[in-house]
Design an enzyme around this catalytic site. Structure first.
Site, mmCIF file in Angstrom:
data_model
loop_
_atom_site.group_PDB
_atom_site.id
_atom_site.type_symbol
_atom_site.label_atom_id
_atom_site.label_comp_id
_atom_site.label_asym_id
_atom_site.label_seq_id
_atom_site.Cartn_x
_atom_site.Cartn_y
_atom_site.Cartn_z
ATOM 1 N N ASP A 98 0.868 -1.162 0.000
ATOM 2 C CA ASP A 98 0.000 0.000 0.000
ATOM 3 C C ASP A 98 0.913 1.223 0.000
ATOM 4 O OD1 ASP A 98 -2.357 1.652 0.463
ATOM 5 O OD2 ASP A 98 -3.248 -0.128 1.370
ATOM 6 N N ASP A 198 -2.984 4.706 -2.332
ATOM 7 C CA ASP A 198 -4.014 5.320 -1.507
ATOM 8 C C ASP A 198 -4.430 6.690 -2.057
ATOM 9 O OD1 ASP A 198 -5.367 4.866 1.122
ATOM 10 O OD2 ASP A 198 -4.414 6.762 1.632
ATOM 11 N N GLU A 240 -6.232 4.015 -5.976
ATOM 12 C CA GLU A 240 -7.527 4.247 -5.322
ATOM 13 C C GLU A 240 -7.993 5.640 -5.732
ATOM 14 O OE1 GLU A 240 -9.758 4.416 -0.991
ATOM 15 O OE2 GLU A 240 -7.842 5.396 -1.292
ATOM 16 N N HIS A 314 -11.133 -2.962 3.016
ATOM 17 C CA HIS A 314 -11.100 -2.612 4.441
ATOM 18 C C HIS A 314 -11.915 -1.362 4.767
ATOM 19 C CE1 HIS A 314 -8.270 -0.024 2.512
ATOM 20 N NE2 HIS A 314 -8.137 0.698 3.607
ATOM 21 N N ASP A 315 -12.421 -0.684 3.756
ATOM 22 C CA ASP A 315 -13.236 0.516 3.980
ATOM 23 C C ASP A 315 -14.725 0.266 3.758
ATOM 24 O OD1 ASP A 315 -10.940 2.092 4.425
ATOM 25 O OD2 ASP A 315 -10.742 2.557 2.284
HETATM 26 C C1 GLC Z 1 -7.961 5.438 1.836
HETATM 27 C C2 GLC Z 1 -7.830 4.186 2.650
HETATM 28 C C3 GLC Z 1 -8.484 4.412 3.979
HETATM 29 C C4 GLC Z 1 -7.771 5.540 4.681
HETATM 30 C C5 GLC Z 1 -7.704 6.784 3.802
HETATM 31 C C6 GLC Z 1 -6.689 7.743 4.328
HETATM 32 O O1 GLC Z 1 -9.269 5.725 1.527
HETATM 33 O O2 GLC Z 1 -8.350 3.095 1.971
HETATM 34 O O3 GLC Z 1 -8.499 3.261 4.775
HETATM 35 O O4 GLC Z 1 -8.417 5.831 5.874
HETATM 36 O O5 GLC Z 1 -7.349 6.504 2.485
HETATM 37 O O6 GLC Z 1 -5.400 7.230 4.149
#
Ligand code: GLC
Ligand code: CA
Length: 548
Positions: A98, A198, A240, A314-315
């Site tokens: 990540d 991310d 992402e 995980h979100d």
């Molecule tokens: C992304 C991650 C999430 C995190 C956020 C800030 O959305 O998937 O889990 O809280 O970024 O890093």
């Protein structure tokens, strides 16, 4: 046509904190992942995406990094990490890290320097603004409240789109980018195979213009990163990108653009929230819209870019609880959802526990939750006077802890995740839902995923086939074809618990074919006219061309 190595791969996401604890501190660790590599190999996955394992004070469970070159103490050591890479490699499994570069922890040495004074050489690594009367602008944090925090030392405000312990880096500073590229090269030279990036759509942001996603320099920076880092290794990358559309996805992933291999769309994930009101504003899933969104991504990127395919991470809450039936038809609906997703074009992602049909939690009391987003949201709404019951209803449906309860390995204490007290409670349904139980049952969700993963390796039509949606407006059936070199793959799935009526388009309705997978063990080969489907039934055929 050239096949990239990651196109027929399946990626498995591990949230290390909740996967497997080997030293009895209640927190998953790298040794715990090593211990379960054989399990993952049996499942058949090719790549592990590791949620962050870097040093972190854990304000946001590792998404707040204080040292990019070291491993979080809770998870182990750099030696453990090297061992994990090596042991995974022995099993033909790649490791994807990540990459969190939109922000660091406020405990990162860069930020500790940066906040010291206005003329500190690190000041410009972050985003600072002067303001006399309150926050410099009204931009809100994703985790509630203003995205600005006043710092006592200089009286200026720093920008943090997430928690105040996650100050945003200033990527417009070439020195910052240089550091980040070096760090990425460090990990690639250690043997990892790529990155999940991310919130990468934020890195070109222009705060003063209030442009957050898709800033003017976004693609320039990604191309620079590709040239300096990614192109130097046979990498796999996924961004992402909450803001991505089928159009912008072509900019990120298009051939010849030299940016990323794929991005995560959020469009399908927002179809059970009230438009414009954010994730907590619950609404029933718009199923016809879901088909439309998925299909638009399929057709827009066909031969132009590449899709990622996911229901879970995980979100997000657990998909079987969200859009399946986690009670009577848990097994059938989990397999149906997997089938519909894995037969599409793209690289599928499985989130830990999805392959055994793990479900949401149903906790009423906020004290049981651990996630900063959830906790902040709860307190914000309480202070606005929203009744507790209403807030908890949203949290139960959408809270991120749904995905973060410990992996359920067996029916022993704490689901076999730890031999002490886990950092977050185990879902109480672990005696019935666990990996051991799944492995001992040939009809389990686990083996269905194993088959889907294997099919992707065997059938080129799954990689190349052109997608077409059928029965567009049908309120319960999801059906589509993939066509490739005179073959047709037909997927028909009942998304709900009834016995809907439907008629496939002419030509398909009476073709004969081979059934390649279904989610009811007693489904017999039948002409693809199919007749009625049972609750959550999903069937997939390869049809022969009619001329032949
Ligand atoms: C992304 C991650 C999430 C995190 C956020 C800030 O959305 O998937 O889990 O809280 O970024 O890093
Ligand atoms: Ca541990």
């Amino acid at each position: 046509m050239e096949k990239a190595w990651w196109q027929q791969s399946t990626i498995y996401q591990i949230y290390p904190r909740s996967f497997n604890d080997t030293n009895g501190d209640g927190i998953g660790d790298l040794q715990g992942i090593i211990e379960k590599l054989d399990y993952l190999q049996l499942l058949g996955i090719d790549i592990i995406w590791l949620s962050p394992v870097y040093q972190s004070p854990n304000d946001d469970n590792g998404y707040d990094i204080s040292n990019y070159y070291d491993i979080m103490d809770d998870f182990g050591t750099m030696e453990d990490m090297e061992r994990l890479i090596e042991e995974a490699k022995k099993r033909d499994i790649h490791i994807m890290m990540d990459l969190v570069i939109n922000h660091t922890s406020d405990e990162h040495p860069w930020f500790m320097e940066s906040r010291k004074s206005k003329d500190n050489p690190y000041r410009d690594y972050y985003i600072w603004r002067e303001s006399q009367d309150g926050p410099p602008s009204d931009i809100q944090s994703v985790f509630s409240g203003f995205a600005w925090e006043r710092d006592e030392q200089s009286g200026e405000y720093y920008f943090h789109l997430f928690s105040k312990k996650q100050p945003d880096l200033n990527l417009h500073n070439p020195e910052v980018r240089e550091h980040l590229y070096n760090m990425m090269n460090f990990w690639l030279s250690k043997g990892v195979s790529g990155f999940r990036m991310d919130v990468i759509d934020l890195i070109g942001k222009e705060i003063d213009e209030k442009v957050l996603t898709n800033g003017p320099k976004l693609h320039e920076y990604l191309q620079e990163m590709n040239e300096r880092v990614l192109s130097q290794y046979p990498t796999v990358t996924v961004g992402e990108t909450p803001s991505a559309t089928p159009e912008t996805a072509q900019l990120y992933t298009g051939k010849g653009r030299n940016e990323l291999d794929m991005v995560f769309t959020f469009q399908h994930m927002s179809l059970d929230e009230r438009a414009g009101e954010g994730k907590w504003a619950l609404k029933e899933l718009d199923f016809v819209e879901l088909k439309k969104v998925l299909s638009t991504w399929q057709t827009s990127l066909f031969q132009k870019g590449w899709n990622s395919l996911y229901w879970n991470n995980h979100d997000q809450p657990r998909i079987v609880s969200r859009w399946g039936d986690d009670q009577e038809y848990r097994v059938e609906s989990a397999k149906m959802l997997a089938t519909v997703l894995h037969m599409m074009q793209g690289t599928p992602f499985i989130y830990q526990g999805e392959e055994i049909g793990m479900t949401n939690i149903d906790w009423d009391n906020i004290s049981r939750y651990r996630d900063i987003e959830t906790i902040n949201y709860f307190h914000e709404k309480r202070s606005e006077g929203v009744p507790e019951k209403e807030i908890i209803q949203s949290i139960r449906a959408k809270g991120r802890d749904n995905a973060r309860t410990p992996f359920q390995w067996n029916d022993e204490a704490h689901a076999g995740f730890t031999n002490s007290v886990p950092w977050i409670e185990v879902n109480e349904n672990y005696p019935e839902i666990n990996a051991l139980q799944a492995m001992e049952n040939q009809d389990s969700i686990f083996y269905h995923y194993q088959k889907l993963i294997a099919l992707r390796k065997r059938l080129d039509i799954l990689i190349y086939g052109e997608y077409e949606l059928l029965l567009e407006d049908h309120p319960e059936i999801m059906a589509y074809t993939r066509k490739w070199e005179g073959q047709t793959l037909l997927v028909v799935a009942n998304f709900y618990g009834g016995n809907p009526d439907f008629h496939l388009p002419e030509g398909l309705d009476e073709a004969h074919g081979e059934m390649i997978i279904s989610n009811y063990s007693d489904t017999r080969e039948k002409p693809s006219g199919i007749g009625r489907l049972r609750p959550y039934e999903a069937v997939v055929y390869i049809l022969n061309d009619r001329e032949e």
